[in-house]
Motif scaffolding. Sequence first.
Motif, short mmCIF file in Angstrom:
data_model
loop_
_atom_site.label_atom_id
_atom_site.label_comp_id
_atom_site.label_asym_id
_atom_site.label_seq_id
_atom_site.Cartn_x
_atom_site.Cartn_y
_atom_site.Cartn_z
N HIS A 310 0.87 -1.29 -0.02
CA HIS A 310 -0.01 0.07 0.07
C HIS A 310 0.81 1.24 0.03
CE1 HIS A 310 -3.85 -1.80 1.56
NE2 HIS A 310 -3.21 -2.66 0.67
N ALA A 311 0.73 2.31 -0.87
CA ALA A 311 1.36 3.48 -0.95
C ALA A 311 0.55 4.33 0.06
CB ALA A 311 1.05 3.98 -2.22
N ASP A 312 -0.63 4.17 0.41
CA ASP A 312 -1.20 5.08 1.29
C ASP A 312 -0.87 4.68 2.85
OD1 ASP A 312 -2.31 6.64 -0.70
OD2 ASP A 312 -3.76 5.12 -0.89
N ALA A 313 -1.17 5.65 3.65
CA ALA A 313 -1.13 5.29 5.25
C ALA A 313 -2.26 4.50 5.45
CB ALA A 313 -0.80 6.85 5.97
N SER A 319 3.94 9.73 9.51
CA SER A 319 5.32 9.30 10.12
C SER A 319 5.53 7.96 10.32
CB SER A 319 5.73 10.27 11.20
OG SER A 319 4.71 9.75 12.36
N VAL A 320 4.46 7.29 10.59
CA VAL A 320 4.61 5.77 11.05
C VAL A 320 4.96 5.06 9.64
CG1 VAL A 320 3.57 3.77 11.85
CG2 VAL A 320 3.65 5.99 13.37
N HIS A 321 3.92 5.54 8.69
CA HIS A 321 3.77 4.87 7.56
C HIS A 321 5.09 5.28 6.82
CE1 HIS A 321 2.13 3.41 3.61
NE2 HIS A 321 2.38 4.75 3.28
N ARG A 322 5.73 6.51 6.86
CA ARG A 322 7.03 6.71 6.00
C ARG A 322 8.12 5.50 6.52
NH1 ARG A 322 9.54 11.47 3.18
NH2 ARG A 322 11.64 10.94 3.03
N ASP A 323 7.99 5.62 7.87
CA ASP A 323 9.01 4.91 8.56
C ASP A 323 8.90 3.30 8.08
OD1 ASP A 323 10.02 6.89 9.92
OD2 ASP A 323 9.13 6.45 11.87
#
Length: 354
Positions: A310-313, A319-323
Amino acid sequence: MKFLAVTLIVHRPDPVTGVLKPTHDRLREVVDNAVLAEELGFDGFGVGERHERPFLSSAPTVVLSHLAALTRRIRLFTAVTTLSLLDPVRAYEDYATLDHLSRGRLDLIIGKGNGTAQRELFQVTPEDQWDRNAESYDVFRRIWRQDRITADTRFRPPLKDAEVWPRPYQRPVRVWHGSATSRESVDLAARHGDPLFSANVTHPIEPYAELIDHYRERWAHYGHDPARLTVGAGTAGLLVARTSQEAAQTYRPVFEANLAFQKETGLPVVFETVEDFVERSSALIGSPQQIVDKVHRYHERFGHSVLHVHADAGGLPDSVHRDSLERFQSEVAPALRHALPDPPFPWEPVSPVP
């Protein structure tokens, strides 16, 4: 193995906070996620196509053309192009133009699409949707390969010695066939010798594995080289954390909010707990090693060489998704790239034409 980040551009309130982003902010988020995916080293970025609530992905060629201008390396995928709803001539014109703008970085994933509302919007019936999908693909692929085409079509005006412009950059473009549960899509892919992309999202592994087995059988039936058979597979969620316990704890609010939404709207509930979801679904939620092991288990059954996340959070803090994406690329992807095979074709433009 190659890795895609994919979005259907779902636009509904955040499952945890209840906040609904403005449309322009949600679309801006998609653009930012695509640029991030290229920066992190993903091999492809996919944009879905839906023509009903709660999706903003009704114009994937527009979105992907914008992304083509902002990226340089990453391949651009549709996920999926709903050919059963579209005029194949108009679809060809859009995608051939995008093919040039991206300098041959386009891959298509096609399918009939899901959803009663979008089917009614385009006046497609359950009885004719498969025939429409097959006819549209036949016309689309012939236009891509032939300078002139004659076709006695049922669902659009017939074509007689027709020219369609622009002529494409790639000859031909690579077309995958997206399939969730349908043997019709699997057979169409095998008939044309095209790769298959299994949705692999809603259920445990068994029904998807059965369809992939059927694809292999039909591939052999049509006499194609077994070494060229190619499978991709989706995933139901992503959260790569330092430990499996941290991942489950962080993802629990997202799962419980989505579970409540499923029950409220009458959607079928397949996984009742986050623990069951982590264990039996295709979601990649856990420590890096836990996720590597899970992909290996799926690969043993699917034999896939492309994986999408998944590209989306999707309810996780940004910030958690990017990490999580960063940890996936730094600690998960290298191990899988080393151990599992790539697709049996170059990951570059197909026979670029001046």
